[in-house]
Structure formats: structure tokens, C-alpha cells
Design an enzyme around this catalytic site. Structure first.
Site, PDB file in Angstrom:
ATOM      1  N   ARG A 198       0.764 -12.260   6.655  1.00  0.00           N
ATOM      2  CA  ARG A 198       2.156 -11.825   6.748  1.00  0.00           C
ATOM      3  C   ARG A 198       2.372 -11.125   8.079  1.00  0.00           C
ATOM      4  O   ARG A 198       1.460 -10.521   8.636  1.00  0.00           O
ATOM      5  CB  ARG A 198       2.481 -10.857   5.599  1.00  0.00           C
ATOM      6  CG  ARG A 198       2.673 -11.540   4.253  1.00  0.00           C
ATOM      7  CD  ARG A 198       3.120 -10.541   3.197  1.00  0.00           C
ATOM      8  NE  ARG A 198       2.077  -9.596   2.867  1.00  0.00           N
ATOM      9  CZ  ARG A 198       2.010  -8.350   3.298  1.00  0.00           C
ATOM     10  NH1 ARG A 198       2.953  -7.864   4.080  1.00  0.00           N
ATOM     11  NH2 ARG A 198       1.017  -7.564   2.946  1.00  0.00           N
ATOM     12  N   TYR A 221       2.296 -19.727   6.642  1.00  0.00           N
ATOM     13  CA  TYR A 221       1.430 -18.897   5.802  1.00  0.00           C
ATOM     14  C   TYR A 221       2.179 -18.432   4.543  1.00  0.00           C
ATOM     15  O   TYR A 221       3.337 -18.003   4.619  1.00  0.00           O
ATOM     16  CB  TYR A 221       0.904 -17.677   6.585  1.00  0.00           C
ATOM     17  CG  TYR A 221       0.184 -16.725   5.660  1.00  0.00           C
ATOM     18  CD1 TYR A 221      -1.120 -17.000   5.230  1.00  0.00           C
ATOM     19  CD2 TYR A 221       0.820 -15.601   5.149  1.00  0.00           C
ATOM     20  CE1 TYR A 221      -1.754 -16.166   4.332  1.00  0.00           C
ATOM     21  CE2 TYR A 221       0.195 -14.772   4.252  1.00  0.00           C
ATOM     22  CZ  TYR A 221      -1.102 -15.055   3.841  1.00  0.00           C
ATOM     23  OH  TYR A 221      -1.719 -14.230   2.929  1.00  0.00           O
ATOM     24  N   HIS A 272       5.395  -4.511  -6.807  1.00  0.00           N
ATOM     25  CA  HIS A 272       4.162  -5.164  -6.372  1.00  0.00           C
ATOM     26  C   HIS A 272       3.042  -4.765  -7.341  1.00  0.00           C
ATOM     27  O   HIS A 272       2.183  -3.950  -7.010  1.00  0.00           O
ATOM     28  CB  HIS A 272       3.856  -4.699  -4.939  1.00  0.00           C
ATOM     29  CG  HIS A 272       2.787  -5.478  -4.245  1.00  0.00           C
ATOM     30  ND1 HIS A 272       2.084  -4.958  -3.179  1.00  0.00           N
ATOM     31  CD2 HIS A 272       2.313  -6.729  -4.425  1.00  0.00           C
ATOM     32  CE1 HIS A 272       1.216  -5.868  -2.743  1.00  0.00           C
ATOM     33  NE2 HIS A 272       1.334  -6.936  -3.489  1.00  0.00           N
ATOM     34  N   LYS A 293       7.094 -12.804  -2.005  1.00  0.00           N
ATOM     35  CA  LYS A 293       7.434 -11.484  -1.462  1.00  0.00           C
ATOM     36  C   LYS A 293       8.925 -11.399  -1.110  1.00  0.00           C
ATOM     37  O   LYS A 293       9.560 -10.370  -1.336  1.00  0.00           O
ATOM     38  CB  LYS A 293       6.584 -11.188  -0.220  1.00  0.00           C
ATOM     39  CG  LYS A 293       5.086 -11.318  -0.428  1.00  0.00           C
ATOM     40  CD  LYS A 293       4.562 -10.401  -1.510  1.00  0.00           C
ATOM     41  CE  LYS A 293       3.031 -10.409  -1.538  1.00  0.00           C
ATOM     42  NZ  LYS A 293       2.494  -9.610  -2.655  1.00  0.00           N
ATOM     43  N   ASP A 339       0.273 -10.038  -9.313  1.00  0.00           N
ATOM     44  CA  ASP A 339       0.824  -9.576  -8.032  1.00  0.00           C
ATOM     45  C   ASP A 339       2.202  -8.931  -8.140  1.00  0.00           C
ATOM     46  O   ASP A 339       2.489  -7.980  -7.427  1.00  0.00           O
ATOM     47  CB  ASP A 339       0.895 -10.745  -7.041  1.00  0.00           C
ATOM     48  CG  ASP A 339       1.053 -10.287  -5.599  1.00  0.00           C
ATOM     49  OD1 ASP A 339       0.239  -9.461  -5.143  1.00  0.00           O
ATOM     50  OD2 ASP A 339       1.998 -10.745  -4.934  1.00  0.00           O
ATOM     51  N   SER A 348      -1.793  -4.632  -0.799  1.00  0.00           N
ATOM     52  CA  SER A 348      -2.391  -5.943  -0.607  1.00  0.00           C
ATOM     53  C   SER A 348      -3.895  -5.815  -0.357  1.00  0.00           C
ATOM     54  O   SER A 348      -4.323  -4.948   0.409  1.00  0.00           O
ATOM     55  CB  SER A 348      -1.739  -6.641   0.584  1.00  0.00           C
ATOM     56  OG  SER A 348      -0.368  -6.809   0.342  1.00  0.00           O
ATOM     57  N   ARG A 389      -7.144 -17.581   1.260  1.00  0.00           N
ATOM     58  CA  ARG A 389      -6.549 -17.483  -0.081  1.00  0.00           C
ATOM     59  C   ARG A 389      -6.814 -18.718  -0.927  1.00  0.00           C
ATOM     60  O   ARG A 389      -7.043 -19.811  -0.410  1.00  0.00           O
ATOM     61  CB  ARG A 389      -5.022 -17.320   0.057  1.00  0.00           C
ATOM     62  CG  ARG A 389      -4.590 -16.069   0.833  1.00  0.00           C
ATOM     63  CD  ARG A 389      -4.250 -14.944  -0.084  1.00  0.00           C
ATOM     64  NE  ARG A 389      -4.128 -13.655   0.596  1.00  0.00           N
ATOM     65  CZ  ARG A 389      -3.681 -12.555  -0.012  1.00  0.00           C
ATOM     66  NH1 ARG A 389      -3.313 -12.583  -1.264  1.00  0.00           N
ATOM     67  NH2 ARG A 389      -3.638 -11.413   0.644  1.00  0.00           N
ATOM     68  N   CYS A 428      -6.246  -4.822  -2.340  1.00  0.00           N
ATOM     69  CA  CYS A 428      -6.846  -3.603  -2.902  1.00  0.00           C
ATOM     70  C   CYS A 428      -7.193  -3.738  -4.384  1.00  0.00           C
ATOM     71  O   CYS A 428      -7.392  -2.735  -5.064  1.00  0.00           O
ATOM     72  CB  CYS A 428      -5.937  -2.404  -2.670  1.00  0.00           C
ATOM     73  SG  CYS A 428      -5.836  -1.948  -0.939  1.00  0.00           S
TER      74      CYS A 428
HETATM   75  P1  GTP Z   1      -2.925  -9.144  -2.698  1.00  0.00           P
HETATM   76  O1  GTP Z   1      -3.082 -10.419  -3.457  1.00  0.00           O
HETATM   77  O2  GTP Z   1      -3.011  -9.322  -1.207  1.00  0.00           O
HETATM   78  O3  GTP Z   1      -1.705  -8.369  -3.058  1.00  0.00           O
HETATM   79  O4  GTP Z   1      -4.237  -8.240  -3.025  1.00  0.00           O
HETATM   80  P2  GTP Z   1      -4.885  -7.782  -4.419  1.00  0.00           P
HETATM   81  O5  GTP Z   1      -4.431  -6.400  -4.704  1.00  0.00           O
HETATM   82  O6  GTP Z   1      -4.699  -8.797  -5.469  1.00  0.00           O
HETATM   83  O7  GTP Z   1      -6.453  -7.667  -4.072  1.00  0.00           O
HETATM   84  P3  GTP Z   1      -7.705  -8.436  -4.708  1.00  0.00           P
HETATM   85  O8  GTP Z   1      -7.841  -8.209  -6.192  1.00  0.00           O
HETATM   86  O9  GTP Z   1      -7.694  -9.832  -4.270  1.00  0.00           O
HETATM   87  O10 GTP Z   1      -8.916  -7.667  -4.020  1.00  0.00           O
HETATM   88  C1  GTP Z   1      -9.091  -7.663  -2.633  1.00  0.00           C
HETATM   89  C2  GTP Z   1     -10.508  -7.370  -2.254  1.00  0.00           C
HETATM   90  O11 GTP Z   1     -10.960  -6.161  -2.894  1.00  0.00           O
HETATM   91  C3  GTP Z   1     -11.479  -8.460  -2.708  1.00  0.00           C
HETATM   92  O12 GTP Z   1     -12.370  -8.714  -1.652  1.00  0.00           O
HETATM   93  C4  GTP Z   1     -12.180  -7.868  -3.877  1.00  0.00           C
HETATM   94  O13 GTP Z   1     -13.481  -8.377  -4.020  1.00  0.00           O
HETATM   95  C5  GTP Z   1     -12.178  -6.364  -3.596  1.00  0.00           C
HETATM   96  N1  GTP Z   1     -12.143  -5.578  -4.857  1.00  0.00           N
HETATM   97  C6  GTP Z   1     -11.322  -5.772  -5.911  1.00  0.00           C
HETATM   98  N2  GTP Z   1     -11.595  -4.918  -6.927  1.00  0.00           N
HETATM   99  C7  GTP Z   1     -12.616  -4.144  -6.505  1.00  0.00           C
HETATM  100  C8  GTP Z   1     -13.353  -3.054  -7.107  1.00  0.00           C
HETATM  101  O14 GTP Z   1     -13.129  -2.632  -8.246  1.00  0.00           O
HETATM  102  N3  GTP Z   1     -14.333  -2.495  -6.328  1.00  0.00           N
HETATM  103  C9  GTP Z   1     -14.620  -2.943  -5.072  1.00  0.00           C
HETATM  104  N4  GTP Z   1     -15.595  -2.338  -4.399  1.00  0.00           N
HETATM  105  N5  GTP Z   1     -13.950  -3.970  -4.478  1.00  0.00           N
HETATM  106  C10 GTP Z   1     -12.961  -4.559  -5.175  1.00  0.00           C
HETATM  107 MN    MN Z   2      -3.799 -10.701  -5.404  1.00  0.00          MN
HETATM  108 MN    MN Z   3       0.396  -8.936  -3.017  1.00  0.00          MN
END
Ligand code: GTP
Ligand code: MN
Ligand code: MN
Length: 624
Positions: free
Chosen positions: A90, A237, A266, A246, A313, A288, A405, A290
Site C-alpha cells: 500500500r 497491488y 480493521h 481497504k 481483516d 497490518s 501475500r 501484526c
Molecule cells: P494484515 O493482513 O496486513 O492486516 O496483517 P495481519 O494482522 O493479518 O498479520 P498476520 O496475522 O498475517 O501476521 C503477520 C506476521 O506476524 C506473520 O509473519 C506472522 O507469522 C507473525 N505473527 C502472527 N502472530 C504472531 C504471534 O502470536 N507471535 C509472533 N511472534 N509472531 C506472530
Molecule cells: Mn491479515
Molecule cells: Mn489489514
């Protein structure tokens, strides 16, 4: 067949023609939108999408012929795309909200010297210039796809519809996964239902990659909340081009939600059944990259717990007069998830979801026809990897872009919730805020009340990630994980959140918590194992929802779990719970100061008084 034969002659998508879906038959409001955009963008052809399998096959063939995607024979009906390396995330700096009055779109910082960080505004006149500078003939030689789509189950009481026009077959194919498209939506449009107008062109520039046309230097993502319009130029993208996500579900959605009294957030939505059989739904807002997708599909590590996914999401939340609770729907129909870090151990349910009918973007490709990214199980002996740039992978750089992704249908998720398409949504018992906080922020704490909880959301901060263009790992303010997605002035947004308490006298509001899976020790290692083990924190949260007061301790920042009240049985090594739950006073004094300064500088007079009072009370508690 007729379909095949016509494809050979020219890239027109014959199947829908057979079904009589021509521009002439569109409902008049849609037709006017299409005709106006055709005049502007001058596509070679217009194709109205019906959402059928036959149509999708034709689009896929076109994408294969253009070299935009390659087939991944290891999985069923799945493809890999490599974008232009300049078009991978983004672009927040080129995202604008356009309103007559600037203060409707973004807050005014306290002084001219302070740069606003809560969104970008553009005047309607400037927007017109920007559009005229980019869109004329931008689609020449290409097919314009007309995509009628629904956010939320078609016809559902909380759902909304839109029409996206795009010159990208990749976007057309992805929209089919991420939203509900085609004929059922056209039926709603024929009944005169209002819709969001979304225009997208990948644009053109010198020396474009034929496989991934785009115009990164001139990319803009524009929103006109006063007329429910989205205009996106220059990027293919997902976050910039799949306009239901979004742009609609959050930016335009939040402005509609404000007008209609609900919330567009979000947030993931997840159902958790505890061993005693009670089922609760919770929402969680993390910035994002996280951990939303991971929490939403978690494989619970504690026995007896069942986790089911409603959404990963975005959540639309609305007061339901029958239950007196906020109910949430997931407006999307697919997952657009971060690939790196996803594997059969951390997120087996995501891995299973993407085994077929999926589109992968900017990941590595294996010589046995599969995909690979950092953090995934190593490929079999002798299998080689091509990186996201198409070069042989030798381990000296990454195989997958950090923001690579997967796009896959939510219906394929093995733990999709039975109510995930319920039109009235699911009742929400708790809202979690969270982020990447290496220091000072406990594993979990609970807000004292709604107003305090709203302040906790306003004070959210997190390390920046690869999901947008920010460099390095700075701790950034990201209130409600919505900083890049507010469709209107954040001060007004806070007032809208606060108003949920008084708007419906009998509302049973969700409890608000803050979680942090990312606290680190002195060696820089995560203190908490995360992923499936996060159920241990959810277990504590569920007991708090049940009203168990024996498991908490009051601290200046909120209720923190009493020692030994989080189940760590069977975890090895045993995490340092004392450190994980500690609330360092000095750190929090600085934190409170930073939040106050941020809000006063950035939002100034638009910060609602109750939020400032909550910060003042926090500072007072910290000074005792
Ligand atoms: P968007 O889709 O961009 O909004 O992000 P999201 O909030 O869905 O994040 P996602 O669950 O894809 O996690 C992003 C990164 O954080 C990945 O590389 C995960 O492996 C890592 N991650 C997720 N949960 C945990 C956790 O509980 N502990 C740790 N150490 N890493 C985590
Ligand atoms: Mn996600
Ligand atoms: Mn997101």
C-alpha cells in the site's frame, strides 16, 4: 466451443455475452457510471462480470497468456504472480480523502509546523486535476471489467454493494475471491439499490512490464466519501487495487458507518468455544502484519478449546436490538494474508485454506510447482526455488517479498465459522487492541470501562512493518490500527466510538482488552510463544467476560492478570510471566506523555474531552 473460439480471435470474454450481460442491459445508474468511465478511459472493450466459472477460466487464460500469472501444478487451480518490484505494498503517502472541507477528512494539527499523520486530504478541484492528468485513455487497448460486488452476504441487512471498473484481469480474478461478485449483485442493482462507485486503472508509463502494467511514480488512491466514490490509479497491488477492501470496507465504510451509527473497523472476528461448551465471539484490531490472520485461524494449543474464524481483516459492527450487543459481519469473502511466517505449525488452517483456488503474489516458486517463503517448512530434497523477482534463490536474499501475500476463498478455511455468512452478524463479547511492542507493554490488560477502552485504542502504537512503505522498525502511532484507513477526521471517529455507549441506552458493550504477543527479552527474543498458545490469553479473557474478579490485579494502566492466573501448563520453556505481565512505571509515564502529546499535536481541538480526561487520570494513577 464458442467460448474458446472467440477467445482466439480477440480477448473478448464471450461467455457472458451469451448470457446477455451487456452494458446496455445494466441498471441505468450503473450504465451511466460505466459509460462515463468508458468515455474517460477509452478501453478497447467492456466486459460485465457474471462471476461464473466459465468466465473465470477465460480471465485466467488471458492472465497466463500475458505472463502475469504462472500455474502452480502442485495445487489445484492456483497461480503465482510477480508484480513490478516497484508495486508491492500500500502507498499511504498517495492515499487521499477528498471532501469540500478539509476538517471533515483529517484533523488539523495544533500548529503549522506539525505535519499531520492521520491521513491526507485533497480538494475536489485538485482531485479533478489529478484524475484528468491520469485517466484519459488510460485503458486504451485493454478490456474494462465491470465488477458488481457485495461487501457482506448478498442482500444481508448489514451488507453494502459496489461496482468496480478495472483494466486489470488480475484484479478481476482477485475480486472474485475476495468479494461476492456477479449476477446476484446485479439483481440487487436492478432493484435500484445504492452502490459505491469504484474506478481503477493500472495506468501506463514508459517501459512497463507487459506482465504487470502499473505507474508507481504517479499512483494515487482517492476517496470521495460525500459521493461514495473511489478512484485508484497506477497500482495493481491488492491493498491499492481490490477496492472493496481497504478503500470501501474501511475508508468509505467508516464514513457510511458514522452516518448510519455503526462501526467499520480493521478487525478480525473469531468464535471461541471453551471446554464448558460456551461460545463467544471476539474482535481484534492489530495493525497490518501484526497477527490478525493468525489469531483469526488459530489452532488452539489448550485442549477442549475450539476456535472458528468469521473474518481475518475487517469487521462491520452494529448494535443489534434483539441481543442488545454489537454484532459483527466480515464484509469480505476471502483472505488476503501475509505469506512470510505462515507455516503448518504457526497457522495450519491458513495453509489448508490456500491448497486450491488461490492466487499467490510475490512469493518464491519451487521447482516442483509449489510456493515457498521465509518461515515455511523447507522444500523437499533436490527442490530448487526461484525468488519473487524470478531469479534463482541461493539464500543470500529473501525468496519472498516481506509483504508477499496469498489470496484464497474464506469458504475453504477448515475452521470457518458456521455463522460466517450470517446476515445479522455474530454478537461480540470483547474487543482486543494490540500491536508489536518489544518493550513495556504487558501480554494482556483490560480497560476499566468503555471510555478508558476507547482511550487505549486511541493510544495504540506498533513497530512499522512491510505492509506499507515505511522504512525500518520505528514504533509508530496507529490508533485503532486504523491510521491508514480512516475515512474521516480521527477526532470525530473518537467521538463516534464514545457515542456507542449512550446511543442505545440498553447496549451491552463488549469488554475492551489490549494484548501484546511481541514483548522481547534483553537478548531480543520473544518472551511469549504466540500463535496457538495465544489461546492461553484468550482463556483468561473469556473468564473475565464471565465476570471472574479473582484473576485480576488493578494497575495504573488497567486490570492485569494476577500471578498464576494465566494457564501456562505444558509450556516449555516456561515463559517469564513476571516480566510478561510487568507494568514498568517509568516506561508508562513516558508512554502516557507520548500519547497525550500525539493527540494534542495531531488532533488538537478535535480530541473529545473524555479522552483527555482518561489520559489525565492515567497520568495521575501513574504518579501515585
Ligand atoms: P494484515 O493482513 O496486513 O492486516 O496483517 P495481519 O494482522 O493479518 O498479520 P498476520 O496475522 O498475517 O501476521 C503477520 C506476521 O506476524 C506473520 O509473519 C506472522 O507469522 C507473525 N505473527 C502472527 N502472530 C504472531 C504471534 O502470536 N507471535 C509472533 N511472534 N509472531 C506472530
Ligand atoms: Mn491479515
Ligand atoms: Mn489489514
Amino acid at each position: 466451443s464458442v467460448v474458446k473460439a472467440s477467445l482466439k480471435n480477440k480477448p473478448d470474454y464471450a461467455a457472458p455475452r451469451l448470457r446477455n450481460l451487456s452494458v446496455n442491459n445494466l441498471p441505468s445508474a450503473v450504465r451511466r457510471f460505466v459509460e462515463k468511465s468508458v468515455d474517460l478511459c477509452a478501453p478497447a472493450d467492456v466486459h460485465v462480470m457474471d462471476g461464473s466459472e466459465a468466465e473465470n477460466r477465460l480471465i485466467v487464460e488471458k492472465l497466463l497468456a500475458d505472463g502475469t500469472i504462472v500455474k502452480l501444478p502442485k495445487y489445484k487451480n492456483s497461480y503465482l504472480t510477480r508484480t513490478d518490484p516497484k508495486d508491492v505494498a500500500r502507498v499511504e503517502s498517495r492515499t487521499f480523502i477528498s471532501t469540500k472541507n478539509k476538517c471533515d477528512a483529517i484533523p488539523t494539527p495544533a500548529s503549522d509546523k506539525i505535519k499531520g499523520t492521520l491521513g491526507n486530504w485533497m480538494s475536489p478541484e485538485e482531485l479533478e486535476r489529478v484524475v484528468q492528468d491520469r485517466f484519459p485513455k488510460s485503458m486504451s487497448g485493454r478490456t474494462m471489467f465491470v465488477i458488481p460486488f457485495s461487501m457482506g452476504p448478498v442482500g444481508g441487512p448489514m451488507s453494502k454493494i459496489g461496482v468496480q471498473l478495472t483494466d486489470s484481469p488480475y484484479v478481476a480474478a482477485s475480486m472474485r475471491i475476495m468479494t461476492r461478485i456477479g449476477e446476484p449483485v446485479l439483481d440487487r442493482l436492478s432493484k435500484g439499490e445504492d452502490f459505491v462507485r469504484a474506478l481503477h486503472s493500472v495506468g501506463r508509463r514508459q517501459n512497463m512490464l507487459p506482465s504487470w502494467p502499473c505507474d508507481p511514480e504517479r499512483t494515487v488512491i482517492l476517496h470521495k466519501p460525500e459521493s461514495n466514490e473511489i478512484i485508484s490509479y497506477g497500482s495493481g497491488y491488492g491493498g491499492n487495487s481490490l477496492l472493496g477492501k481497504k478503500c470501501f470496507a474501511l475508508r468509505i465504510g467508516s464514513t457510511i458507518a458514522r452516518r448510519e451509527g455503526w462501526l467499520a473497523e480493521h478487525m478480525l472476528i473469531v468464535g471461541i468455544t471453551s471446554p464448558d461448551g460456551a461460545k463467544r465471539y471476539i474482535c481484534a484490531a492489530f495493525p497490518s502484519a501484526c497477527g490478525k490472520t493468525n489469531l483469526a485461524m488459530m489452532q488452539a494449543a489448550l485442549p477442549g478449546y475450539k476456535v472458528e474464524c468469521v473474518g481475518d481483516d475487517i469487521a462491520w459492527l452494529k448494535y443489534n436490538p434483539k441481543t442488545k450487543m454489537l454484532h459483527a459481519i466480515n464484509p469480505e469473502a476471502g483472505f488476503f494474508g501475509v505469506a512470510p511466517g505462515t507455516n503448518w505449525k504457526t497457522n495450519p488452517n491458513a495453509m489448508a485454506t490456500m491448497e486450491s483456488n488461490s492466487m499467490f503474489t510475490n512469493v518464491g516458486q519451487t521447482s516442483d510447482g509449489g510456493v515457498w517463503w521465509e518461515g515455511m517448512e523447507p522444500p523437499a530434497e533436490g527442490v530448487t526455488i526461484t525468488d519473487w523477482l524470478g531469479k534463482p534463490y541461493d539464500g543470500s536474499s529473501v525468496a519472498a517479498h516481506p509483504n508477499s501475500r496469498f489470496t484464497c476463498p474464506a469458504s475453504q478455511c477448515p475452521i470457518i465459522d458456521p455463522l460466517w455468512e450470517a446476515g445479522e452478524g455474530v454478537p461480540i463479547s470483547a474487543i482486543l487492541f494490540g500491536g508489536r511492542r518489544p518493550e513495556g507493554v504487558p501480554l494482556v490488560y483490560e480497560a476499566f470501562n468503555w471510555e478508558h477502552g476507547v482511550m487505549v485504542g486511541a493510544g495504540m502504537r506498533s513497530e512499522s512493518t512491510a505492509a506499507a512503505e515505511h522504512q525500518g522498525k520505528q514504533i509508530m502511532h496507529d490508533p485503532f490500527a486504523m491510521r491508514p484507513f480512516f475515512g474521516y477526521n480521527f477526532g470525530d471517529y473518537l467521538a463516534h466510538w464514545l457515542s456507542q455507549e449512550s446511543r442505545h441506552g440498553d447496549i451491552v458493550l463488549p469488554k475492551i482488552f489490549h494484548v501484546n504477543w511481541f514483548r522481547k527479552d534483553e537478548q531480543g527474543k520473544f518472551l511469549w510463544p504466540g500463535f496457538g498458545e495465544n489461546i492461553r490469553v484468550l482463556d483468561w479473557i473469556l473468564r473475565r467476560i464471565d465476570g471472574d474478579c479473582s484473576i485480576l490485579e488493578s494497575t495504573p494502566i488497567g486490570y492485569v492478570p494476577k500471578e498464576n492466573s494465566i494457564n501456562v501448563e505444558g509450556l516449555s520453556p516456561t515463559p517469564n510471566m513476571k516480566e510478561l505481565l510487568s507494568v514498568p512505571k517509568k516506561f508508562w509515564q513516558r508512554e502516557a506523555e507520548a500519547i497525550e502529546t500525539y493527540l494534542k499535536e495531531q488532533v488538537d481541538k478535535d480530541v473529545p474531552e473524555p479522552i483527555l480526561e482518561q489520559i489525565a487520570k492515567l497520568k495521575e494513577r501513574l504518579s501515585e
